[in-house]
Design a protein around this motif. Structure first.
Motif, PDB file in Angstrom:
ATOM      1  N   THR A   1       4.116   6.933  -1.196  1.00 11.36           N
ATOM      2  CA  THR A   1       3.140   6.163  -1.977  1.00 11.36           C
ATOM      3  C   THR A   1       2.113   7.112  -2.592  1.00 11.36           C
ATOM      4  O   THR A   1       1.544   7.958  -1.894  1.00 11.36           O
ATOM      5  CB  THR A   1       2.417   5.133  -1.088  1.00 11.36           C
ATOM      6  OG1 THR A   1       3.393   4.258  -0.517  1.00 11.36           O
ATOM      7  CG2 THR A   1       1.431   4.320  -1.916  1.00 11.36           C
TER       8      THR A   1
ATOM      9  N   THR B   1       1.257  -2.402  -2.603  1.00 11.60           N
ATOM     10  CA  THR B   1       2.034  -1.386  -1.886  1.00 11.60           C
ATOM     11  C   THR B   1       2.688  -1.992  -0.647  1.00 11.60           C
ATOM     12  O   THR B   1       3.856  -1.720  -0.340  1.00 11.60           O
ATOM     13  CB  THR B   1       1.122  -0.199  -1.492  1.00 11.60           C
ATOM     14  OG1 THR B   1       0.575   0.355  -2.690  1.00 11.60           O
ATOM     15  CG2 THR B   1       1.894   0.869  -0.743  1.00 11.60           C
TER      16      THR B   1
ATOM     17  N   CYS C   1       2.317   9.667   2.136  1.00  6.91           N
ATOM     18  CA  CYS C   1       1.505   9.480   0.922  1.00  6.91           C
ATOM     19  C   CYS C   1       1.304  10.805   0.203  1.00  6.91           C
ATOM     20  O   CYS C   1       1.278  11.873   0.826  1.00  6.91           O
ATOM     21  CB  CYS C   1       0.111   8.963   1.271  1.00  6.91           C
ATOM     22  SG  CYS C   1       0.071   7.290   1.910  1.00  6.91           S
TER      23      CYS C   1
ATOM     24  N   CYS D   1       6.704  -2.062   0.218  1.00  9.56           N
ATOM     25  CA  CYS D   1       7.233  -1.470   1.462  1.00  9.56           C
ATOM     26  C   CYS D   1       7.996  -2.537   2.259  1.00  9.56           C
ATOM     27  O   CYS D   1       9.090  -2.287   2.767  1.00  9.56           O
ATOM     28  CB  CYS D   1       6.090  -0.917   2.320  1.00  9.56           C
ATOM     29  SG  CYS D   1       5.292   0.535   1.625  1.00  9.56           S
TER      30      CYS D   1
ATOM     31  N   ASN E   1       6.075   4.336  -4.478  1.00 11.51           N
ATOM     32  CA  ASN E   1       5.046   3.402  -4.935  1.00 11.51           C
ATOM     33  C   ASN E   1       4.049   4.167  -5.790  1.00 11.51           C
ATOM     34  O   ASN E   1       3.139   4.810  -5.273  1.00 11.51           O
ATOM     35  CB  ASN E   1       4.324   2.777  -3.735  1.00 11.51           C
ATOM     36  CG  ASN E   1       5.239   1.942  -2.875  1.00 11.51           C
ATOM     37  OD1 ASN E   1       5.923   1.050  -3.385  1.00 11.51           O
ATOM     38  ND2 ASN E   1       5.286   2.234  -1.593  1.00 11.51           N
TER      39      ASN E   1
END
Ligand code: 8Z2
Ligand code: NDP
Length: 251
Positions: free
Chosen positions: A80, A59, A123, A63, A30
Motif C-alpha cells: 500500500t 485500502t 507499505c 485488502c 493499493n
C-alpha cells in the motif's frame, strides 16, 4: 474495469473479475488515494471523513476483497502506498491520520494473515514525488514546491520510478522475509528538522548530488515512461532537470 475503492461491493467485484479472467491474483498494490489541503482549524467533519473514507476505508476494502477473493486461500503480496507521516502532515491532518491508520492496519494484517499461505503485506511511504498528482494542487502550492526542493537533504524530490522500484522490490521474492514494514521513500526528508532557514549551508540549492532514477528501461509499452507524467509545467521542468542529473549519475 471501473473501480471506486470506497465501495466495498465494487472492490469485491473487481477482484472476482480479475481472478476469473486470469485465474490468479499474485499481488495487490493499493495506490489510489489523495486529499485536499486544509488547515485542521478549517476542516469540517465531512471533509475529514471523506479523506479517511478514501484512504483508510478504501485500502481496507481492497485488502479484504483480495483476501476473501483469492489470497486467503492461495497467499499473495500486498503493498500500500501511504505517505511519509513521521512528523504529522500540516495542512493535511486528515490524510496523515488515515495513512498512519493504514500503517498500523498493515502491521496487524501481517500478523493475522501471514499464516494464510504466507501472505506478505507492507507499505511504501513516499515523501514529495514529482508525479501526475501535482496537477491536483493550486498553482501557488506548485510554485512553492517548484522552489523548495533544495530543502530536502538530497536537494531534490523523488520520482515515480523510485516509488515503483520500492513497490516492485516488496512484491518480489527479494523481499520474501519482509512483512509488516513501512518503507519510507523520501530521500531522508522525514529526518530533517523542518524549515532550514538560517541553516541553508547544509543544503544544496544549486541542485542534487544524489543519483536520480527516472523511468524504467524502455519496454514494449513503456508503461512507466516519464512522458506520461501529466503534471503542471513547473513540475515537469523539475523532472527534466532530474533526468539530466540521472544521465550524468552512476546508479
Ligand atoms: C503537494 C502538497 C504537499 C502537502 C502534503 C500533502 C500530503 C503528502 C503528499 C501527497 C501528495 C499526494 O497525495 S499527490 C495525489 C494527489 N491526488 C489527489 O489528492 C486526488 C485528489 N482528490 C480526491 O481524491 C478527492 O477529490 C477527494 C479530495 C478525496 C474528495 O472526494 P469527494 O469528491 O468525494 O469529495 P467532495 O464531495 O468534493 O468533498 C467532500 C467534502 O470534503 C471537503 N472538501 C473537499 N474539497 C475541499 C477543499 N479543497 N477544501 C476544503 N474542503 C474540501 C468538504 O467538506 C466537502 O463537503 P462539502 O463542503 O459539502 O462539498
Ligand atoms: N505525489 C506525491 O508527492 C505523493 C503521493 N502519495 C500518494 O501516492 C498515491 C499516488 O499518487 P499520485 O500518482 O501522486 O497522484 P494521482 O492523483 O495521479 O493518483 C491518485 C490515483 O488515485 C485514484 N483514485 C482516487 N480516488 C479513487 C477511488 N475512490 N477509487 C479508485 N481510484 C481512486 C485516482 O484515479 P483517477 O485519476 O481516476 O481519479 C488516481 O489515479 C496516492 O495515494 C497519493 O496520495 C503519497 C505521498 C506523496
Amino acid at each position: 474495469m471501473l473501480l471506486n475503492i470506497r465501495d466495498a461491493t465494487m472492490a469485491s467485484q473487481v477482484i472476482q473479475d480479475i481472478v476469473t479472467r486470469h485465474g490468479k491474483l499474485n499481488g495487490l498494490v493499493n495506490n489510489a488515494g489523495g486529499q485536499f489541503m486544509s488547515p485542521a482549524s478549517q476542516l469540517t467533519s465531512k471533509g475529514f471523513s471523506t479523506v479517511v473514507d478514501l484512504n483508510l476505508n478504501g485500502t481496507f476494502n481492497m485488502c479484504k476483497a483480495a483476501f476473501d477473493g483469492y489470497m486467503g486461500e492461495h497467499g499473495g503480496q500486498i503493498v500500500t502506498i501511504v505517505a511519509e507521516t513521521r512528523n504529522g502532515i500540516p495542512r493535511a491532518m486528515h490524510t496523515g491520520a488515515a495513512r498512519a491508520g493504514i500503517i498500523n492496519m498493515t502491521k496487524t494484517l501481517a500478523i493475522e494473515w501471514g499464516p494464510y499461505n504466507g501472505i506478505r503485506i507492507n507499505c511504501v511511504a513516499p515523501g514529495l514525488i514529482i508525479s501526475s498528482g501535482m496537477k491536483n494542487y493550486h498553482e501557488t502550492m506548485v510554485d512553492l514546491l517548484a522552489h523548495s526542493h533544495w530543502m530536502n537533504p538530497t536537494s531534490r524530490y523523488g520520482t515515480e520510478s523510485e516509488v515503483s522500484a520500492s513497490v516492485a522490490f516488496l512484491l518480489s521474492p527479494a523481499a520474501s522475509y519482509i512483512n509488516g514494514v513501512n518503507l519510507e521513500v523520501d530521500g531522508g526528508s522525514s529526518l530533517s528538522k523542518g524549515n532550514p532557514e538560517g541553516d541553508e549551508l547544509k543544503y544544496n540549492p544549486e541542485g542534487s548530488r544524489h543519483p536520480v532514477y527516472v523511468g524504467w528501461p524502455e519496454g514494449v509499452d513503456n508503461v512507466h515512461g516519464i512522458k506520461q507524467v501529466d503534471a503542471p509545467a513547473k513540475i515537469n521542468e523539475l523532472l527534466e532537470k532530474y533526468k539530466a542529473i540521472g544521465r550524468s549519475s552512476k546508479i
